[in-house]
Structure formats: structure tokens, C-alpha cells
Design an enzyme around this catalytic site. Structure first.
Site, mmCIF file in Angstrom:
data_model
loop_
_atom_site.group_PDB
_atom_site.id
_atom_site.type_symbol
_atom_site.label_atom_id
_atom_site.label_comp_id
_atom_site.label_asym_id
_atom_site.label_seq_id
_atom_site.Cartn_x
_atom_site.Cartn_y
_atom_site.Cartn_z
ATOM 1 N NE ARG A 16 -1.973 2.793 2.812
ATOM 2 C CZ ARG A 16 -1.144 3.827 3.368
ATOM 3 N NH1 ARG A 16 -1.640 4.738 2.494
ATOM 4 N NH2 ARG A 16 -1.118 3.876 4.802
ATOM 5 C CG ASP A 17 2.552 4.443 2.875
ATOM 6 O OD1 ASP A 17 2.664 5.821 1.793
ATOM 7 O OD2 ASP A 17 3.018 5.123 4.053
ATOM 8 C CG HIS A 208 2.202 4.896 8.426
ATOM 9 N ND1 HIS A 208 2.601 3.859 8.600
ATOM 10 C CD2 HIS A 208 2.915 5.151 8.399
ATOM 11 C CE1 HIS A 208 2.828 3.917 6.482
ATOM 12 N NE2 HIS A 208 2.745 5.263 6.885
ATOM 13 C CG HIS A 210 6.939 7.569 5.682
ATOM 14 N ND1 HIS A 210 6.881 7.548 5.011
ATOM 15 C CD2 HIS A 210 5.595 7.911 6.058
ATOM 16 C CE1 HIS A 210 5.087 7.316 4.155
ATOM 17 N NE2 HIS A 210 4.957 7.086 5.510
ATOM 18 C CB CYS A 241 1.954 10.050 1.484
ATOM 19 S SG CYS A 241 0.228 11.389 1.136
ATOM 20 C CG ASN A 250 6.603 3.652 4.298
ATOM 21 O OD1 ASN A 250 5.933 4.612 4.748
ATOM 22 N ND2 ASN A 250 6.085 4.002 3.068
#
Length: 311
Positions: A16-17, A208, A210, A241, A250
Site C-alpha cells: 500500500r504505502d 507508522h 517515515h 505520500c 517508509n
């Protein structure tokens, strides 16, 4: 093994990310291959896609196809990013049962990312929770830009806590605190996570992070020390993002694992993960950002061949 204590589990968010900013697309078959490889290694939980608009985030276009191909057992450990009650409906119809309902602490980022104010997203959460419950699923409250916003600047801890305490979030099993831009520092992460633990309804705490400013692993360890029991990472430090200028990848899953040393991680397991990560990034044409992967490939004359984690 020198396991980090207290312990926490990894959720790999590559599918996903990790894929949001990639120029190349992955087929449904390739995504399924990576998902199953990671589950087979012992990765406890995965984030496997998003219901974001495919014209805005093209790599997510085949998320529902991926969900539909996974078994119920596989889906028990897989999460899908959603931003509306309708997203939950669509993902549930495909077979998903774990939903990450995400919006931003910052109105400006929420408008850029989701196209509505934070209040509108918050007001819609009870419907999303009800739909998730109706299919026997669970839903997370995910608060993006919990530390800084690319448009509004620093976010106060009280802003995040007010959202976390809002009765409209009741029913969320987890709360995800996101350093979306990777601009937080360990003391800041520890402070906010500690307050979330102490001052908001009891839920599983997820961090979460980065690695934009090089503190991804340090912030993750600070979050664990403060009470987070699930932490996000992506293979090779892939990700970012598309609606947050300045956000890079990430925190690397490999780096988090090497630092925390969960029971299922061994040098042999890491070696397989390194191969999976390297091949994926080659397929995508993306650079390798994981320091652990770089270190694991240091078996050269005059380097460190005696270190058991070198492959």
C-alpha cells in the site's frame, strides 16, 4: 538475539504505502506473490492496498482484485486502507475484514489527500465502523500528519488526542499514529504515544513512521518503548505520500526487524527477505534505502563475512 524490549510486531505496508509513489505498476499476480512470500516468512500483518482513487494513485487500482484472490485465512492478517464508509463496503464485498480508516489531523492535508475536511471524515466514521462490524470485521482509527503537516506545519499533541477521544471513533480496535512526513524526533514520538496510551480509550497502539530525516528506526523504537505494539515498515524503505510534499519512503521493514529481532526472525529468514526486497525494487526501478539490506550484502574480501547476518 538481543531482542528489543518491550516487544512489538511488524506490519509490512509495502503493497500500500510502499507503492504509492512508484512509477511502475505491479500486476495482481506479482502483488499476490510478494504478499504470500512475506506471510510465509512469518511477517505477522500486512497492509495490502488502498481504495484511493485509481486516477490519483494508479498503483492501487487493482487492490480489490488482490483482496478477492486471497484466502480468508490470509485476509485475517491483511489490512486495506479506506477513507469512507463506501470504501469499507467495497472492500468488504471483495472479502476484506480488516479496514484502516484514515484521515489527517490537519485539515489542509485531509483536503489534499481525501478531498474533505477532517471533521467530515470524523463524522463519517461511525457508519464505517458499523459496516465493518456487520461483516465481522475490525477497523482502525488512523491519524495521518500526527506530528507535522506539509501545509499547516506542526500539529499539537492535543489536536491528536482530541480526535482519539472523540466518541465517534468508539469501536475502532486500534489507533495508528502517523509520522507522515518523517519529521518527528524520538522524544516527540515518545511523548505523543505515551499520552495516547494514558489519555485515550484503550486500543492497540500502532506507529507508522517515515525515514525522511533518517530517524525512522529511532522513532519506531521510541514508539515501542512508549507503548506501541505494532509498527509499520516497507521493504527497502519504499514509499511515501503523493499528497504530502517532502515525504519520502517508509521506515524499512528490514531495518526495523534487525533492530527489534522478533522470535521469527533469523539470519536465514532475513536473507530470504533481502532477496524478496531486492527483486521487488529492481522490478519497480526504485533505489534500495534499507541500511540492513546494504549491510547484509557486505560479504566481500576485507569486509565482515563472519557476521551471521551477512548473506
Amino acid at each position: 538475539m538481543y531482542q528489543f524490549a518491550p516487544s512489538a510486531q511488524l506490519r509490512d505496508v509495502t503493497m500500500r504505502d510502499g507503492l504509492q509513489l512508484t512509477g511502475k505498476m505491479l500486476s495482481t499476480e506479482r502483488k499476490l506473490e510478494v504478499i504470500r512470500q512475506l506471510l510465509a516468512l512469518g511477517v505477522p500483518e500486512l497492509e495490502i492496498g488502498s481504495l484511493a482513487r485509481s486516477d490519483k494513485v494508479p498503483p492501487m487500482a487493482n487492490t480489490l482484485e488482490v483482496v478477492a484472490e486471497l484466502t480468508a485465512e490470509e485476509l485475517d492478517t491483511c489490512w486495506v486502507w479506506v477513507a469512507t464508509a463506501r470504501h469499507v463496503e467495497k472492500a468488504a464485498a471483495a472479502g476484506a475484514r480488516n479496514f484502516q480508516y484514515c484521515f489527517s489531523a490537519s485539515d489542509a492535508h485531509n483536503e489534499a489527500n481525501i478531498g474533505r475536511s477532517t471533521e467530515v471524515s470524523l463524522a463519517a466514521m461511525p457508519d464505517a465502523i458499523e459496516i465493518a462490524r456487520s461483516v465481522g470485521g475490525q477497523i482502525e482509527l488512523c491519524i495521518a500528519t500526527s506530528f507535522t503537516c506539509p501545509f499547516d506545519g506542526p500539529i499539537s499533541e492535543d489536536r491528536v488526542l482530541d480526535i482519539a477521544r472523540d466518541e465517534r471513533t468508539d469501536g475502532a480496535t486500534d489507533i495508528v499514529i502517523c509520522d507522515t512526513l518523517g519529521q518527528a524526533v524520538p522524544a516527540q514520538v515518545g511523548s505523543l504515544i505515551s499520552r495516547v496510551v494514558a489519555e485515550t480509550p484503550q486500543r492497540r497502539i500502532v506507529f507508522h513512521g517515515h525515514d525522511t530525516w533518517g530517524l525512522g528506526v529511532a522513532n519506531t523504537l521510541a514508539a515501542i518503548s512508549a507503548g506501541a505494539t505494532l509498527v509499520d515498515g516497507s521493504l527497502g524503505g519504499l514509499g511515501g505520500c503523493p499528497f504530502a510534499p517532502g515525504a519520502s519512503g517508509n521506515t524499512s521493514s528490514e531495518d526495523i526487524l534487525f533492530a527489534t529481532r522478533p522470535d521469527w526472525l533469523t539470519p536465514a529468514t532475513l536473507a530470504v527477505m533481502v532477496e524478496i526486497s531486492e527483486q521487488l525494487l529492481i522490478d519497480l526501478g526504485e533505489p534500495m534505502r534499507s541500511k540492513t539490506v546494504q549491510g547484509a550484502r557486505s560479504r566481500q574480501p576485507g569486509r565482515a563475512p563472519a557476521f551471521e547476518w551477512v548473506v
